[in-house]
Design a protein around this motif. Structure first.
Motif, short mmCIF file in Angstrom:
data_model
loop_
_atom_site.label_atom_id
_atom_site.label_comp_id
_atom_site.label_asym_id
_atom_site.label_seq_id
_atom_site.Cartn_x
_atom_site.Cartn_y
_atom_site.Cartn_z
N ILE A 1 15.70 2.36 -31.75
CA ILE A 1 16.47 1.05 -31.81
C ILE A 1 15.85 0.12 -30.58
O ILE A 1 15.33 0.72 -29.79
CB ILE A 1 18.13 0.88 -31.48
N ALA A 2 15.85 -1.24 -30.91
CA ALA A 2 15.15 -2.16 -29.82
C ALA A 2 15.63 -3.48 -29.88
O ALA A 2 15.94 -4.01 -31.04
CB ALA A 2 13.62 -2.14 -30.17
N LEU A 3 15.47 -4.16 -28.83
CA LEU A 3 15.78 -5.49 -28.61
C LEU A 3 14.69 -6.23 -28.90
O LEU A 3 13.40 -5.87 -28.59
CB LEU A 3 16.10 -5.83 -27.15
N LEU A 4 14.75 -7.22 -29.71
CA LEU A 4 13.41 -7.89 -30.17
C LEU A 4 13.36 -9.25 -29.35
O LEU A 4 13.99 -9.78 -28.65
CB LEU A 4 13.73 -8.67 -31.75
N LYS A 5 11.84 -9.55 -29.21
CA LYS A 5 11.43 -10.32 -28.05
C LYS A 5 11.98 -11.76 -28.27
O LYS A 5 12.24 -12.31 -27.40
CB LYS A 5 9.72 -10.41 -28.25
N ASP A 6 12.08 -12.31 -29.36
CA ASP A 6 12.54 -13.52 -29.42
C ASP A 6 13.91 -13.74 -29.66
O ASP A 6 14.68 -14.55 -30.64
CB ASP A 6 11.60 -14.31 -30.56
N ALA A 7 14.85 -12.71 -29.28
CA ALA A 7 16.29 -12.64 -29.88
C ALA A 7 16.82 -13.72 -29.44
O ALA A 7 16.82 -14.32 -28.20
CB ALA A 7 16.98 -11.28 -28.98
N PRO A 8 17.49 -14.38 -30.33
CA PRO A 8 18.57 -15.53 -30.07
C PRO A 8 19.55 -15.56 -28.92
O PRO A 8 20.00 -16.36 -28.42
CB PRO A 8 18.86 -16.28 -31.50
N ASN A 9 20.04 -14.29 -29.18
CA ASN A 9 21.19 -13.91 -28.46
C ASN A 9 20.87 -12.58 -27.52
O ASN A 9 21.64 -11.70 -27.90
CB ASN A 9 22.43 -13.67 -29.24
N ALA A 10 20.05 -12.57 -26.56
CA ALA A 10 19.61 -11.55 -25.90
C ALA A 10 20.61 -10.70 -25.19
O ALA A 10 20.56 -9.50 -25.16
CB ALA A 10 18.31 -11.83 -24.91
N GLU A 11 21.34 -11.35 -24.36
CA GLU A 11 22.47 -10.78 -23.62
C GLU A 11 23.42 -9.87 -24.49
O GLU A 11 23.84 -8.83 -24.23
CB GLU A 11 23.13 -11.76 -22.59
N ALA A 12 24.04 -10.46 -25.77
CA ALA A 12 24.96 -9.90 -26.32
C ALA A 12 24.27 -8.84 -27.24
O ALA A 12 24.68 -7.65 -27.52
CB ALA A 12 25.70 -10.68 -27.44
N ALA A 13 23.00 -8.86 -27.44
CA ALA A 13 22.11 -7.82 -28.05
C ALA A 13 21.92 -6.46 -27.29
O ALA A 13 22.00 -5.45 -27.69
CB ALA A 13 20.73 -8.37 -28.45
N LYS A 14 21.66 -6.87 -26.05
CA LYS A 14 21.59 -5.65 -25.20
C LYS A 14 22.90 -4.98 -24.98
O LYS A 14 23.08 -3.73 -24.85
CB LYS A 14 21.43 -6.01 -23.67
N ALA A 15 23.84 -5.89 -25.11
CA ALA A 15 25.36 -5.03 -24.91
C ALA A 15 25.32 -4.15 -26.32
O ALA A 15 26.30 -3.23 -26.18
CB ALA A 15 26.31 -6.12 -24.86
N PHE A 16 25.22 -5.10 -27.12
CA PHE A 16 25.20 -4.00 -28.68
C PHE A 16 24.61 -2.70 -28.62
O PHE A 16 25.04 -1.56 -28.91
CB PHE A 16 24.94 -4.68 -29.78
N ILE A 17 23.35 -2.89 -28.01
CA ILE A 17 22.47 -1.70 -27.90
C ILE A 17 23.10 -0.72 -27.14
O ILE A 17 23.05 0.47 -27.26
CB ILE A 17 21.09 -1.82 -27.46
N ALA A 18 23.79 -1.23 -25.90
CA ALA A 18 24.26 -0.27 -24.97
C ALA A 18 25.53 0.64 -25.73
O ALA A 18 25.71 1.58 -25.41
CB ALA A 18 24.81 -1.20 -23.77
N LEU A 19 26.37 -0.45 -26.60
CA LEU A 19 27.46 0.36 -27.07
C LEU A 19 27.03 1.45 -28.38
O LEU A 19 27.52 2.79 -28.09
CB LEU A 19 28.07 -0.40 -28.25
N VAL A 20 25.69 1.30 -28.92
CA VAL A 20 25.30 2.25 -29.83
C VAL A 20 25.02 3.67 -28.97
O VAL A 20 25.29 4.65 -29.54
CB VAL A 20 24.06 1.59 -30.45
N ALA A 21 24.53 3.39 -27.69
CA ALA A 21 23.86 4.57 -27.07
C ALA A 21 24.89 5.14 -26.06
O ALA A 21 24.89 6.05 -25.54
CB ALA A 21 22.97 4.11 -26.12
#
Length: 273
Positions: free
Chosen positions: A237-257
């Motif tokens: 799983i990865a955060l994408l470089k041009d993520a429109p909502n990077a902060e929330a995306a990081k939080a979702f990845i953290a939930l998965v892990a």
């Protein structure tokens, strides 16, 4: 009157020196990383998440990620998680083609590499689960399929995922390891499509993931086979470089892990990374 006045001035000066000393000590304490400065931080000062998190995820993650998406929205009011589930290769092509997305969860390192090679990921992807193949048959397994070799019977209608898709690539690895050859009636673009063929009785069997067999319930029967051990897929799983909502995306990845996220994935049949 002169002596008392002088005494009063001395007391005032002493009091001033004491206050200055206290201020100096306070300044020293606040300049460090001690708990006094942390205690002064206002409660709930963490940035509130909001907006949509757009997640591109392998089709085999449909049930577990949908559950995690609802959990995320509950934990972060004001957010919404939208999913694009499909074959990892197609999703990767969409991302490199400019499709707006925040997170990519692939069913193999090979498909994730399509994205990282183009520089479209932010940081290094991390493996969060693994998955193993299983044979899905009609309910009750009327054709008595017990092994991968049984699928080579010409009387059986067998479906595989396309070889470009992780489940198809894994199935081919298992077939090669056992030196078996079979000709499927169709190659499907993702694992859910392959499974649906069996659920609709358009095929007698399909090689899919064990998680998909489990999610289908009594619509299919599952048959394990030893060659599957040679074709276990890592899921990055990865955060994408041009993520429109990077902060929330990081939080979702953290939930998965997180432990909670891993529990949901384990209950779906995924293996630990």
């Amino acid at each position: 009157m002169t002596r008392p006045a002088r005494r009063t001035r001395r007391l005032s000066q002493a009091g001033g020196l004491g206050a200055a000393a206290l201020l100096a000590l306070s300044a020293c304490g606040s300049s460090g990383s001690g708990s006094s400065s942390d205690a002064s931080a206002p409660a709930g000062s963490a940035k509130k998440l909001s907006g949509t998190v757009n997640v591109f995820a392998a089709a085999s993650l449909t049930e577990s990620f949908t559950t995690l998406g609802k959990r995320f929205e509950k934990e972060h009011p004001g957010t919404k998680v939208t999913f694009n589930f499909g074959g990892s290769d197609s999703l990767a092509a969409g991302i490199t083609g400019g499709a707006p997305a925040d997170v990519f969860a692939a069913a193999s390192p090979k498909t994730m590499k399509i994205v990282t090679d183009r520089g479209d990921a932010s940081g290094e992807p991390t493996t969060f689960v693994r998955n193993r193949l299983e044979i899905a048959t009609l309910p009750g397994n009327p054709d008595k399929v017990t092994s991968l070799k049984d699928l080579t019977d010409s009387d059986l209608k067998v479906v595989l995922c396309d070889k470009a898709v992780p489940c198809g690539s894994a199935a081919q690895t298992a077939l090669d390891a056992s030196e078996l050859r079979l000709t499927p009636v169709s190659y499907e673009q993702d694992v859910k499509s392959a499974l649906t063929k069996v659920e609709l009785k358009e095929a007698d069997a399909a090689v899919v993931y064990r998680t998909d067999v489990k999610a289908a319930g009594d619509k299919v029967a599952g048959v394990d086979f030893p060659e599957a051990a040679d074709a276990v897929n890592d899921y990055p799983i990865a955060l994408l470089k041009d993520a429109p909502n990077a902060e929330a995306a990081k939080a979702f990845i953290a939930l998965v892990a997180s432990d909670a996220g891993q529990k949901v994935l384990a209950e779906a049949g995924f293996l630990k990374p």
